[in-house]
Design a protein around this motif. Structure first.
Motif, short mmCIF file in Angstrom:
data_model
loop_
_atom_site.label_atom_id
_atom_site.label_comp_id
_atom_site.label_asym_id
_atom_site.label_seq_id
_atom_site.Cartn_x
_atom_site.Cartn_y
_atom_site.Cartn_z
N LYS A 1 78.18 46.74 -4.98
CA LYS A 1 77.64 48.12 -4.48
C LYS A 1 76.21 48.29 -4.94
CE LYS A 1 82.02 50.21 -3.56
NZ LYS A 1 82.94 51.52 -3.74
N ILE A 2 75.88 48.29 -6.14
CA ILE A 2 74.58 48.65 -6.68
C ILE A 2 73.77 47.66 -6.30
CG2 ILE A 2 73.63 48.60 -8.82
CD1 ILE A 2 76.13 49.38 -10.03
N ASP A 3 73.93 46.33 -6.25
CA ASP A 3 72.97 45.43 -5.72
C ASP A 3 72.59 45.55 -4.24
OD1 ASP A 3 72.96 44.14 -8.12
OD2 ASP A 3 74.48 42.50 -7.64
N ARG A 4 73.46 46.14 -3.30
CA ARG A 4 73.11 46.34 -2.03
C ARG A 4 72.02 47.49 -1.98
NH1 ARG A 4 78.13 47.55 1.61
NH2 ARG A 4 76.73 48.65 2.55
N ALA A 5 72.02 48.46 -2.92
CA ALA A 5 71.28 49.61 -2.79
C ALA A 5 69.74 49.24 -3.40
CB ALA A 5 71.43 50.72 -3.93
N LEU A 6 69.66 48.01 -4.20
CA LEU A 6 68.31 47.61 -4.63
C LEU A 6 67.84 46.75 -3.99
CD1 LEU A 6 69.79 46.66 -8.37
CD2 LEU A 6 68.63 48.75 -7.57
N GLN A 7 68.24 46.49 -2.56
CA GLN A 7 67.25 45.68 -1.67
C GLN A 7 66.28 46.52 -0.87
OE1 GLN A 7 68.25 42.43 -1.33
NE2 GLN A 7 69.66 43.20 -2.93
N VAL A 8 66.46 47.80 -0.87
CA VAL A 8 65.42 48.73 -0.33
C VAL A 8 64.97 50.12 -1.07
CG1 VAL A 8 64.77 50.04 1.90
CG2 VAL A 8 66.27 47.86 1.89
N PRO A 9 63.73 50.18 -1.10
CA PRO A 9 63.40 51.37 -1.99
C PRO A 9 64.10 52.76 -1.38
CG PRO A 9 61.40 50.20 -1.54
CD PRO A 9 62.26 49.46 -0.75
N TRP A 10 64.69 53.64 -2.29
CA TRP A 10 65.17 54.65 -1.76
C TRP A 10 66.54 54.71 -1.02
CZ3 TRP A 10 63.89 58.29 -4.73
CH2 TRP A 10 62.41 58.52 -5.10
N ALA A 11 67.16 53.26 -1.24
CA ALA A 11 68.39 53.12 -0.64
C ALA A 11 69.29 53.55 -1.65
CB ALA A 11 68.60 51.59 -0.45
N LYS A 12 70.59 53.87 -1.27
CA LYS A 12 71.69 54.47 -1.90
C LYS A 12 72.85 53.40 -2.01
CE LYS A 12 72.36 58.59 -0.22
NZ LYS A 12 72.84 60.12 -0.11
N SER A 13 73.43 53.34 -2.98
CA SER A 13 74.78 52.50 -2.85
C SER A 13 76.04 53.11 -2.27
CB SER A 13 75.31 52.15 -4.29
OG SER A 13 75.95 53.34 -4.95
N PRO A 14 76.75 52.51 -1.84
CA PRO A 14 78.18 53.04 -1.24
C PRO A 14 78.67 53.96 -2.52
CG PRO A 14 78.20 51.02 -0.66
CD PRO A 14 77.09 50.89 -1.45
N SER A 15 79.51 55.02 -2.23
CA SER A 15 79.89 55.79 -3.59
C SER A 15 80.76 54.79 -4.40
CB SER A 15 80.53 56.86 -3.05
OG SER A 15 79.73 57.92 -2.19
N ILE A 16 80.78 55.16 -5.67
CA ILE A 16 81.62 54.28 -6.72
C ILE A 16 82.58 55.34 -7.31
CG2 ILE A 16 81.58 53.01 -9.01
CD1 ILE A 16 78.76 52.13 -8.19
N PRO A 17 83.62 55.52 -7.00
CA PRO A 17 84.50 56.42 -7.62
C PRO A 17 84.70 56.11 -9.40
CG PRO A 17 85.82 54.68 -6.59
CD PRO A 17 84.63 54.25 -6.37
N MET A 18 84.64 57.43 -10.08
CA MET A 18 84.69 57.59 -11.37
C MET A 18 85.62 58.25 -11.89
SD MET A 18 81.98 55.76 -12.64
CE MET A 18 81.82 56.49 -14.13
#
Length: 165
Positions: A76-93
């Motif tokens: 999920k985190i790696d997906r967000a790192l592909q584009v500036p200002w992209a957000k990852s899918p939510s990660i439940p904590m």
């Protein structure tokens, strides 16, 4: 609907109450603050005043790093790192807590007043129109002095901030 705050990853390790809020909360975490976790865990400088508190926080930081490194969360985190200002899918904590990683970009709009990580936190808060949650009194004062157009809450006022939103 979740209450949204922009904060640094280390705040979740230091302040466990952030992970068990009385109502649903989503924390937007700039990715560079996750990288800071690795620096903090490897640092010889004490993170807390007492040895037992320091060890406890280091253990919590290690747990948070491990959680973010779990395969699904890492993906999920790696997906967000592909584009500036992209957000990852939510990660439940937790039951009422989500974390979303944002690939924030430091574009230095505040010059020398804020370090790159602080700038990314502020830029993310402005972009999302979400308040900043921090324990750094000096940062709060600099935000106010510089008239940065974001709302900021001290972590000690977390319950008040939740009521406000």
């Amino acid at each position: 609907m979740n209450t949204i705050f922009v904060t640094e990853a280390v705040m979740l390790a230091i302040y466990g109450q952030l992970l068990v809020p009385p109502k649903p909360v989503e924390y937007i975490i700039p990715y560079t603050t996750i990288l800071e976790l690795y620096e903090l865990i490897n640092s010889d400088e004490p993170l807390m005043h007492s040895i037992s508190d320091d060890q406890h926080v280091r253990n919590k930081i290690s747990e948070l790093i491990q959680y973010f490194e779990e395969p699904l969360n890492k993906k999920k985190i790696d997906r967000a790192l592909q584009v500036p200002w992209a957000k990852s899918p939510s990660i439940p904590m937790g039951e009422k807590t989500l974390v979303t990683i944002m690939n924030a970009v430091d574009h230095a709009p505040y010059g020398e007043l804020f370090d790159p990580v602080e700038t990314e936190v502020l830029a993310a808060a402005q972009r999302l129109e979400a308040p900043v949650l921090t324990d750094q009194y000096e940062l709060i004062q600099r935000i106010i002095s510089a008239s940065v157009p974001v709302q900021v809450f001290d972590i000690e006022d977390f319950d008040y901030a939740l009521d406000d939103y």
